[in-house]
Structures are given as structure tokens and as C-alpha cells.
Design an enzyme around this catalytic site. Structure first.
Site, mmCIF file in Angstrom:
data_model
loop_
_atom_site.group_PDB
_atom_site.id
_atom_site.type_symbol
_atom_site.label_atom_id
_atom_site.label_comp_id
_atom_site.label_asym_id
_atom_site.label_seq_id
_atom_site.Cartn_x
_atom_site.Cartn_y
_atom_site.Cartn_z
ATOM 1 N N GLY A 4 0.826 -1.110 0.015
ATOM 2 C CA GLY A 4 0.063 -0.082 -0.138
ATOM 3 C C GLY A 4 0.822 1.263 0.018
ATOM 4 N N VAL B 79 0.816 4.704 5.450
ATOM 5 C CA VAL B 79 0.571 3.616 6.257
ATOM 6 C C VAL B 79 1.767 2.547 6.349
ATOM 7 C CG1 VAL B 79 -0.961 1.611 6.392
ATOM 8 C CG2 VAL B 79 -1.756 3.864 5.443
ATOM 9 N N GLY B 80 2.526 2.577 5.519
ATOM 10 C CA GLY B 80 3.849 1.711 5.719
ATOM 11 C C GLY B 80 4.537 1.976 6.940
ATOM 12 N N GLU C 286 5.801 -3.160 0.519
ATOM 13 C CA GLU C 286 5.572 -3.068 -0.867
ATOM 14 C C GLU C 286 4.721 -1.808 -1.298
ATOM 15 O OE1 GLU C 286 6.767 -5.267 -3.376
ATOM 16 O OE2 GLU C 286 7.431 -6.750 -2.117
ATOM 17 N N CYS D 132 0.678 -0.173 -9.187
ATOM 18 C CA CYS D 132 1.753 0.540 -8.639
ATOM 19 C C CYS D 132 3.129 0.576 -9.602
ATOM 20 C CB CYS D 132 2.051 -0.147 -7.376
ATOM 21 S SG CYS D 132 2.246 -2.078 -7.862
HETATM 22 P P1 NAD Z 1 -5.549 0.909 0.825
HETATM 23 O O1 NAD Z 1 -6.077 2.075 0.978
HETATM 24 O O2 NAD Z 1 -6.327 -0.355 0.322
HETATM 25 O O3 NAD Z 1 -4.679 0.546 1.980
HETATM 26 C C1 NAD Z 1 -3.820 -0.503 1.963
HETATM 27 C C2 NAD Z 1 -3.953 -1.265 3.182
HETATM 28 O O4 NAD Z 1 -3.677 -0.654 4.384
HETATM 29 C C3 NAD Z 1 -5.462 -1.673 3.415
HETATM 30 O O5 NAD Z 1 -5.769 -3.019 3.818
HETATM 31 C C4 NAD Z 1 -5.977 -0.943 4.596
HETATM 32 O O6 NAD Z 1 -7.077 -1.310 5.341
HETATM 33 C C5 NAD Z 1 -4.855 -0.592 5.198
HETATM 34 N N1 NAD Z 1 -4.826 0.719 6.002
HETATM 35 C C6 NAD Z 1 -5.231 1.969 5.450
HETATM 36 N N2 NAD Z 1 -5.140 2.943 6.482
HETATM 37 C C7 NAD Z 1 -4.554 2.182 7.565
HETATM 38 C C8 NAD Z 1 -4.000 2.913 8.739
HETATM 39 N N3 NAD Z 1 -4.482 3.995 9.185
HETATM 40 N N4 NAD Z 1 -3.673 1.877 9.713
HETATM 41 C C9 NAD Z 1 -3.682 0.606 9.339
HETATM 42 N N5 NAD Z 1 -3.835 -0.068 8.254
HETATM 43 C C10 NAD Z 1 -4.346 0.926 7.432
HETATM 44 O O7 NAD Z 1 -4.306 0.930 -0.539
HETATM 45 P P2 NAD Z 1 -3.553 2.149 -0.890
HETATM 46 O O8 NAD Z 1 -2.777 2.525 0.227
HETATM 47 O O9 NAD Z 1 -4.420 3.464 -1.369
HETATM 48 O O10 NAD Z 1 -2.757 1.689 -1.933
HETATM 49 C C11 NAD Z 1 -2.352 2.265 -3.110
HETATM 50 C C12 NAD Z 1 -0.761 2.586 -2.702
HETATM 51 O O11 NAD Z 1 -0.125 1.149 -2.675
HETATM 52 C C13 NAD Z 1 -0.320 3.151 -4.020
HETATM 53 O O12 NAD Z 1 1.005 3.911 -3.435
HETATM 54 C C14 NAD Z 1 0.574 2.244 -4.740
HETATM 55 O O13 NAD Z 1 1.656 2.546 -5.557
HETATM 56 C C15 NAD Z 1 0.914 1.055 -3.681
HETATM 57 N N6 NAD Z 1 0.859 -0.199 -4.000
HETATM 58 C C16 NAD Z 1 2.195 -0.847 -4.099
HETATM 59 C C17 NAD Z 1 2.082 -2.166 -4.658
HETATM 60 C C18 NAD Z 1 3.647 -2.728 -4.642
HETATM 61 O O14 NAD Z 1 3.447 -4.250 -5.134
HETATM 62 N N7 NAD Z 1 4.565 -2.243 -4.465
HETATM 63 C C19 NAD Z 1 1.044 -2.709 -5.301
HETATM 64 C C20 NAD Z 1 -0.005 -1.927 -5.236
HETATM 65 C C21 NAD Z 1 -0.138 -0.761 -4.840
#
Ligand code: NAD
Length: 469
Positions: free
Chosen positions: A200, A204-205, A222, A256
Site C-alpha cells: 500500500g 500507512v507503511g 511493498e 503501482c
Molecule cells: P489501501 O487504502 O487499500 O490501503 C492498504 C491497506 O492498508 C488496506 O488493507 C487498509 O485497510 C490498510 N490501512 C489503511 N489505513 C490504515 C491505517 N491508518 N492503519 C493501518 N492500516 C491501514 O491502499 P492504498 O494505500 O491506497 O494503495 C495504493 C498505494 O499502494 C499506492 O501508493 C501504490 O503504489 C501502492 N501499491 C504498491 C504495490 C506494490 O506491490 N509495491 C502494489 C499495489 C499498490
């Protein structure tokens, strides 16, 4: 406890804690370790993907407007191939690996074994909500772990399908799906896991990594970022444009590893504009809103963010949008200022800016002056330029001549570096991520060849030890 004390038990935290305790108990029985168990799980996952493929495709259609074909080759079919690759090689990957021992320890044998980590948490995002939930799950099961999967609440149809089907086909004592958003994920992150695999955004990471640090739990992150597509003059611009359009606008740009922007060198900047327009028309027609193969933006929040970026350059093609339909046309922007908002964030949508630089030196300086991207793409006919890009830039992955499909090479590790993440997976690399490589040394007690290393150190011992150690 005094009789009137009221104890508030948060049902979310309680459920998370109970599930982790249950899975830990399973892991401690050794149930998930045999190769046969691991293979059964992978085969069961393969079966549900092939037998219920249309259920997954319908969910992806509902969440993202993905065409069945794209859902197949980017998600379901991809996963089936990843399972087949894993099943084909798992015996070999799990074989103990011999290591030579130094002369000072002979006779002895040394080797490494991979052991499962225990109970792992997988947190997945919404954009490829089947692939990015199940690809890490394949690795975690192949490595013999218990797993809690937390799918993204932002893709609710897919989350529901995963929560319905996985417990039916996988070992429910070892695998659990917990649906939900921030409260559920926060409750999970309070628990102690043996590994956390998060896909994600970087904000959040950081939350995940901070929570993991409390328990000294290793993480794989990731993440995303701005992945450039360098285009040099002298390359076949028509084909380059088709491939960039294919990689950028699949899933309406919500990928991504999509090319985030074109970094065009010299005349290529002007020349590629018409080719990009042609390629968009070829793939999605003159009215992409009517194309069955063009997806929609996931929700209003992302739509509003993206539509705010549409005026950050001269519109070459596209630009139209419709909030009710969550539609943003495939859009190319030229004359884009590197300091504009569209260049200040990961776009993660169907907007492709063209940034122009005079030469390869300037392109490399542009890339290395920013966060390390998840992917770097380059379209060039020059071997020297390729060598320079390999040697002088850093990114999660680098692909010449085609974006996005590097993921389908199961032997290649997939992961980021710096702001684009840490750790890697796919194929054998998933096994590395979800296992501990344990070192084993076996030295017989007879003969006791170590006597020379025991004190007291005489001159003779000193001479020998200096020679052999
Ligand atoms: P998302 O909003 O679905 O969040 C990802 C996860 O984090 C979800 O399961 C969500 O419930 C959890 N989450 C959200 N907020 C949280 C919090 N405050 N505390 C704990 N957990 C929480 O997805 P996103 O982040 O919008 O995804 C898009 C991003 O992910 C982009 O930056 C994209 O580049 C990246 N991405 C990376 C890859 C990769 O493989 N490297 C793949 C897909 C997406």
C-alpha cells in the site's frame, strides 16, 4: 476483581487477539510444516481460482470496472501461474543446502534449512485486490506459515469474496481472513506476528513498521512512487507509445508499477505526443467511457484528487471526466512543470505527464534527484544508454522496452527500494521472505580435533592456530 468493576473489551481487539492465539497454537503443533500440507493448500487455492474464476472476475468488475480479460491476465491467471511455478520448484527450494566448513573445523558438516516463521500478517490494497492478497499468501503457505489475511476494505466486493471462499478451501485452523478498515487493522497491528507483509502507500507503511517495531517483527513493505518511462529519440516511438499506453492505462492507471510519467529526451518529447494519442484511440476508441476494457476510478476521494491534477499541463488527449461514473479519460499532459502538483505525488490514475529533458545526463539527474522509484522503464535503441541506466540509477526494478509485465517473470524478485519499499517476493523470493534460513553445524565429538584451540595456549598451539585460522 471487585464485583462492580466494569471491563470494556473492544470486540475488534478481542477478535484479533483470539485469532492470533488460535493460529499460534496451530503452528506450535507442527501442522503446517510438512511439505504435503503446504502443497495441499496451494492446490486448494489453485482450484478455487480456476473453479470460481468468474466470481472473482465479477467482484473485480464491481470494485474497479476491470474487464474479465484484464482480471484474468493481471490477477487470476497470474496467480495460477505463480502457484504452478511454486509447486514445480518447492521440493528443490526446501532442500537443505550444503556449506563447506573451514579446515580448522574438519571433520564437520554444515548446511542451511529453511524454517517457517510462524504466524504472519498480510495486509493488502485495493488496486489488484486478488493478486496482491493471494500472491504473498502463496509464499507464506509454501513456506509453512499460519496466515492472517486482511484484504482492503476499499475494494469491498473482492474482500467479501476472499472472506467467503478462503476459509472454505484452505485449512481454517491455519488461515484466517479478517475483513475491515483502520480499526480492524490497528487491532491486528497490536498483536505480535512473526512477519508482517504490507502492500500500500508509504504513510500507512510507516504506521505498520512502527507497530511491528514494538514486537521486533520483521516487515516487508511493498510501496509505490513515481515510476518514470525514459524515452530516447531514435527508438521506435510508435511501439514505445503503444506499450506505455498499455502499461499506464490498464486498471485506469491504478497500478503501482504503471509508468507514472514520460521522461522524454530531446525531440522525443514532441514526437511521442501524436503516437500516444493514436495508441489511446487504438486501444480504447475515441470515447473511452464506452470501452468495456477501460476501468473506473476506485472512489470519489481518489476521483477528486485526480481531477485536481488535470490542468497541470497542456492537454494532448483526454481530460474529460465524470464524477458520477468515476470516469477520467486516459489523459496525456505536455509542457509539464517538474514542480507542479502532478509531478509532486504518485499519480495512481489515468494521467500521463510528459516531462522534457535535453539529454540522458539530465534524465539520470532527474531520476536520481528524486525518491527511488518502484520501477524504471526505458525505451532506447542504445546499448550504452541501457548500461548507464543500469549502473547509474536505483529502482525496485528496471525494464527496457516494456512496462509493467516484469511482474509476470516469476523468477524475478518484485519489491521496492528506499521510499518504494523494502523486501521482495514472487517465486523463490517469496520463500526467502516467509522463511528463516537456519544454519546447522554438526561436528562429531570424536576425534576431538578442537583440542588445539583450547587454553592454555602454548607456543606450539599458537603456531598452529595462526596457520589454520
Ligand atoms: P489501501 O487504502 O487499500 O490501503 C492498504 C491497506 O492498508 C488496506 O488493507 C487498509 O485497510 C490498510 N490501512 C489503511 N489505513 C490504515 C491505517 N491508518 N492503519 C493501518 N492500516 C491501514 O491502499 P492504498 O494505500 O491506497 O494503495 C495504493 C498505494 O499502494 C499506492 O501508493 C501504490 O503504489 C501502492 N501499491 C504498491 C504495490 C506494490 O506491490 N509495491 C502494489 C499495489 C499498490
Amino acid at each position: 476483581m471487585p464485583p462492580n468493576t466494569h471491563v470494556d473489551i473492544d470486540p475488534t481487539t478481542d477478535h484479533a487477539a483470539e485469532t492470533v492465539t488460535r493460529l499460534r497454537a496451530t503452528f506450535n503443533t507442527g501442522r503446517t510444516k510438512p511439505l504435503a500440507w503446504r502443497k495441499q493448500q496451494l492446490q486448494a487455492l489453485r482450484r478455487v481460482l480456476t473453479e470460481q474464476g468468474d466470481v472473482f472476475e465479477q467482484a473485480l468488475q464491481a470494485d474497479l470496472g476491470k474487464s474479465a480479460t484484464e482480471s484474468h491476465f493481471m490477477e487470476i491467471g497470474f496467480l495460477v501461474k505463480e502457484i504452478d511455478h511454486t509447486l514445480r520448484h518447492l521440493d528443490k527450494w526446501l532442500r537443505p543446502s550444503r556449506v563447506s566448513v573451514p579446515l580448522s573445523l574438519v571433520p564437520a558438516r554444515a548446511w542451511t534449512v529453511r524454517e517457517p516463521l510462524g504466524t504472519v500478517l498480510i495486509i493488502s490494497p485495493w488496486n489488484y485486490p486478488v493478486n496482491l492478497a493471494l500472491a504473498p499468501l502463496i509464499g507464506a503457505l509454501a513456506a509453512g506459515n499460519c496466515v492472517i489475511l486482511k484484504p482492503s476494505e476499499v475494494a469491498p466486493a473482492t474482500s467479501a469474496v476472499l472472506a467467503h471462499w478462503l476459509p472454505q478451501v484452505l485449512d481454517p485452523q491455519a488461515v484466517a481472513v479478517i475483513e475491515g478498515g483502520v480499526p480492524e487493522t490497528t487491532a491486528l497491528l497490536e498483536q505480535r506476528f512473526d512477519h508482517i507483509f504490507y502492500t500500500g502507500n508509504g504513510t500507512v507503511g510507516r504506521i505498520v513498521m512502527a507497530a511491528a517495531a514494538r514486537h521486533l517483527t520483521p516487515v516487508t513493505l511493498e510501496l509505490g512512487g513515481k515510476s518514470p518511462a525514459v524515452v530516447e529519440p531514435g527508438t521506435d516511438l510508435a511501439t514505445a507509445a503503444r506499450r506505455i499506453v498499455f502499461g499506464k492505462f490498464m486498471n485506469a492507471g491504478q497500478t503501482c508499477v504503471a509508468p507514472d510519467y514520460v521522461l522524454a529526451i530531446g525531440q522525443a518529447g514532441a514526437d511521442i505526443e501524436a503516437h500516444l494519442t493514436d495508441a489511446i484511440r487504438e486501444m480504447y476508441g475515441t470515447h473511452p467511457a464506452r470501452s468495456d476494457d477501460y476501468g473506473h476510478i476506485i472512489n470519489e476521494r481518489h476521483f477528486d484528487r485526480l481531477s485536481g491534477l488535470l490542468n497541470d499541463g497542456r492537454t494532448v488527449v483526454g481530460g474529460d471526466h465524470d464524477r458520477d461514473a468515476l470516469y477520467i479519460a486516459p489523459t496525456v499532459l505536455a509542457d509539464v512543470d517538474p514542480d507542479s502538483a502532478v509531478m509532486g505525488q504518485e499519480i495512481f490514475g489515468p494521467i500521463l505527464p510528459i516531462v522534457r529533458v535535453p539529454d540522458l545526463d539530465a534524465a539520470i539527474a532527474f531520476i536520481t534527484g528524486r525518491d527511488k522509484p518502484l520501477a524504471l522503464y526505458a525505451f532506447t535503441a542504445s546499448k550504452r544508454s541501457k548500461r548507464r541506466l543500469v549502473a547509474e540509477t536505483s529502482s525496485g526494478g528496471l525494464a527496457f522496452g516494456v512496462p509493467t509485465v516484469q511482474l509476470s517473470v516469476h523468477g524475478l524478485p518484485f519489491g521496492g527500494v528506499g521510499e518504494s519499499g523494502m523486501g521482495r517476493y514472487h517465486g523463490a523470493h517469496s520463500l526467502d521472505t516467509f522463511s528463516h534460513t537456519k544454519s546447522v553445524l554438526d561436528k562429531p565429538l570424536k576425534p576431538d580435533t578442537l583440542r588445539v584451540t583450547y587454553p592454555p595456549y602454548t607456543r606450539r598451539k599458537d603456531r598452529i592456530l595462526r596457520r589454520i585460522t
